[in-house]
Design an enzyme around this catalytic site. Structure first.
Site, PDB file in Angstrom:
ATOM      1  N   GLU A 144     -11.603  23.572  20.673  1.00 21.33           N
ATOM      2  CA  GLU A 144     -11.855  24.600  21.681  1.00 21.33           C
ATOM      3  C   GLU A 144     -11.043  24.417  22.964  1.00 21.33           C
ATOM      4  O   GLU A 144     -10.930  25.342  23.762  1.00 21.33           O
ATOM      5  CB  GLU A 144     -13.345  24.639  22.015  1.00 21.33           C
TER       6      GLU A 144
ATOM      7  N   GLU B 208     -18.315   6.654   6.362  1.00 18.22           N
ATOM      8  CA  GLU B 208     -18.548   6.086   7.694  1.00 18.22           C
ATOM      9  C   GLU B 208     -18.636   4.566   7.670  1.00 18.22           C
ATOM     10  O   GLU B 208     -18.559   3.921   8.709  1.00 18.22           O
ATOM     11  CB  GLU B 208     -19.820   6.666   8.308  1.00 18.22           C
TER      12      GLU B 208
END
Length: 309
Positions: free
Chosen positions: A90, A121
């Site tokens: 963004e 992870e």
């Protein structure tokens, strides 16, 4: 044939504990459930406020890196990685920054943005390998993890530190001990989740707030705003052209026609049009003043006033 059990890790963090305020949440009405979740969410801003000094240090490191031609990297897994990816994406349309200023690295790659990738992870070597490929000395690396222990993230931060990058870690576990190679620890205490262990809730909300504040403050310090206006955006379509004219009108108090003419003369560069209108200088001089001030509108205006005096 005996199978080897998968590794099991028990995380000692408030986010994993049962919340005494929501033990009967499954017996509540719809409004009761939403009210209970909302009551927990209201605790998040205060928890973030307590770590703002650490966030400020991270902002200063990021500003230093970007001013010297380096980059900012986010490393996260699961919710943390998805929020980091969103924030980085963004910034380009909001502040018209180069697409490689902020780079998000997500455990498991692009596929893991939509669905979980098993054990991604837990791979510290994968985090370190991505650092070796993408991070340069002088960059700034921000890791995000609800537990404070995600191996992919910690592996990346340790490798980044060894490469000469500044590092920070956002953790949802207030008991996190600063890992080796981390310059700034941002350990935010949002307490137990409404649903035990669901760190996409308050811990995720805290990370979103921190990321938004961190990146926005970095953009402000780099002159990507004037006052509280998004003056770095470019008018690439009709909607954005309307927005840029509105911004010019709010910043200058001039008519729509004058602002539209200035934007056209500045070839769509809102900052140049703004400095031109506020200073009275022609577009060429406005552009030169901005270039000399690293794009800071106020600094450009100050330099033009000094020159005129």
């Amino acid at each position: 044939m005996m199978t080897v059990p998968r590794q099991v890790v028990h995380v000692d963090s408030p986010t994993e504990q049962r919340n005494p305020r929501t033990t009967d949440i499954d017996l509540m009405s719809t409004m009761g459930i939403l009210g209970a979740i909302n009551a927990e969410d209201r605790r998040v801003p205060e928890a973030v406020a307590a770590v703002l000094p650490q966030v400020a240090r991270a902002v200063d490191f990021a500003v230093e890196a970007l001013r010297s031609g380096h980059r900012v990297h986010y490393f996260g897994a699961g919710t943390s990685g998805r929020l980091a990816t969103l924030d980085a994406a963004e910034l380009v349309p909001t502040f018209n920054v180069p697409s490689d200023w902020f780079i998000a690295h997500h455990a498991g790659g692009a596929r893991a943005l939509r669905q979980a990738v098993e054990d991604a992870e837990d791979d510290a070597k994968a985090g370190a390998a991505e650092v070796a490929e993408a991070v340069a000395p002088g960059d700034f690396v921000l890791g995000l993890t609800a537990s404070g222990r995600t191996p992919y993230v910690l592996g990346a931060l340790a490798a980044a530190s060894r490469r000469g990058a500044r590092t920070a870690l956002v953790s949802g576990n207030p008991a996190t001990v600063t890992p080796s190679g981390v310059d700034v620890l941002i350990a935010v205490d949002t307490g137990p989740e409404a649903i035990a262990g669901s760190t996409r809730m308050k811990a995720g909300t805290a990370q979103k707030i921190i990321l938004t504040a961190f990146s926005t403050a970095t953009m402000i310090k780099l002159g990507r705003t004037y006052s509280n206006l998004m003056v770095s955006m470019r008018a690439t379509n009709a909607k954005l052209r309307g927005r840029t004219i509105r911004i010019l009108r709010e910043a200058t108090g001039m008519s729509m026609a004058d602002c539209s003419d200035a934007l056209t003369e500045a070839e769509g560069d809102l900052k140049v049009a703004l400095v031109h209108l506020l200073s009275g200088e022609d577009v060429a001089n406005a552009a030169k003043a901005l270039a000399a001030s690293d794009g800071h509108v106020r600094k450009a205006l100050d330099s033009l006033r000094v020159r005129a005096s």
